[in-house]
Design an enzyme around this catalytic site. Structure first.
Site, PDB file in Angstrom:
ATOM      1  N   PRO A   1       9.000   0.233   5.647  1.00 37.73           N
ATOM      2  CG  PRO A   1       9.567  -2.050   5.738  1.00 37.73           C
ATOM      3  CD  PRO A   1       9.226  -0.867   6.599  1.00 37.73           C
ATOM      4  CB  CYS A   2       5.311   1.995   2.693  1.00 36.42           C
ATOM      5  SG  CYS A   2       6.401   3.342   2.260  1.00 36.42           S
TER       6      CYS A   2
END
Length: 111
Positions: A58-59
């Site tokens: 989940p950058c």
DNA sequence: AGATTGACTAACC
DNA sequence: AGGTTAGCCAATC
């Protein structure tokens, strides 16, 4: 065509840390760096930008230390950043009028 | 092996 | 308030 490069140890640490961020919270490049004993937030940014979604991390939950939105998808502004903001809002993150995220919504690896 | 790059940050001017 | 410099460090050239 895209040539996939196996993630390095450093990158692995970054992704692992991303998965620890609770939904509805964000972390900062620096906090993430401290968690993996790296004093360069810039190196963190590099790890994220060099990695396409292939990591599944989940950058988008990483913002700058001043709690402004930061960059996304290789860019520091423009459309990708708009998407990032929308994505965060859809996960419960709220933005103040000055563009920062309330500290209560930041996760600093306290546990 | 050395220089450059960069989704960063803080300090300085 | 906005630009520059310096420090940081992994990946890439």
């Amino acid at each position: 065509m895209n040539e996939f490069r196996p993630p390095t140890t450093f990158e692995q640490k970054v992704y692992d840390a991303l998965h620890l961020i609770p939904k509805g919270k964000v972390t900062t490049y620096r906090a993430l760096g401290e968690y993996i004993s790296c004093r360069s937030a810039q190196a963190i940014g590099q790890a994220l930008r060099r990695n396409p979604m292939a990591s599944g991390a989940p950058c988008h939950r990483v913002v700058k230390t001043d709690r402004t939105i930061g960059g996304f998808s290789g860019q520091s502004d423009g459309e990708p950043v708009m998407r990032k903001k929308r994505l965060l809002e859809s996960e419960g993150i709220s933005f103040q009028e000055d563009g920062t995220i309330p500290e209560e919504q930041c996760y600093f690896f306290d546990d």
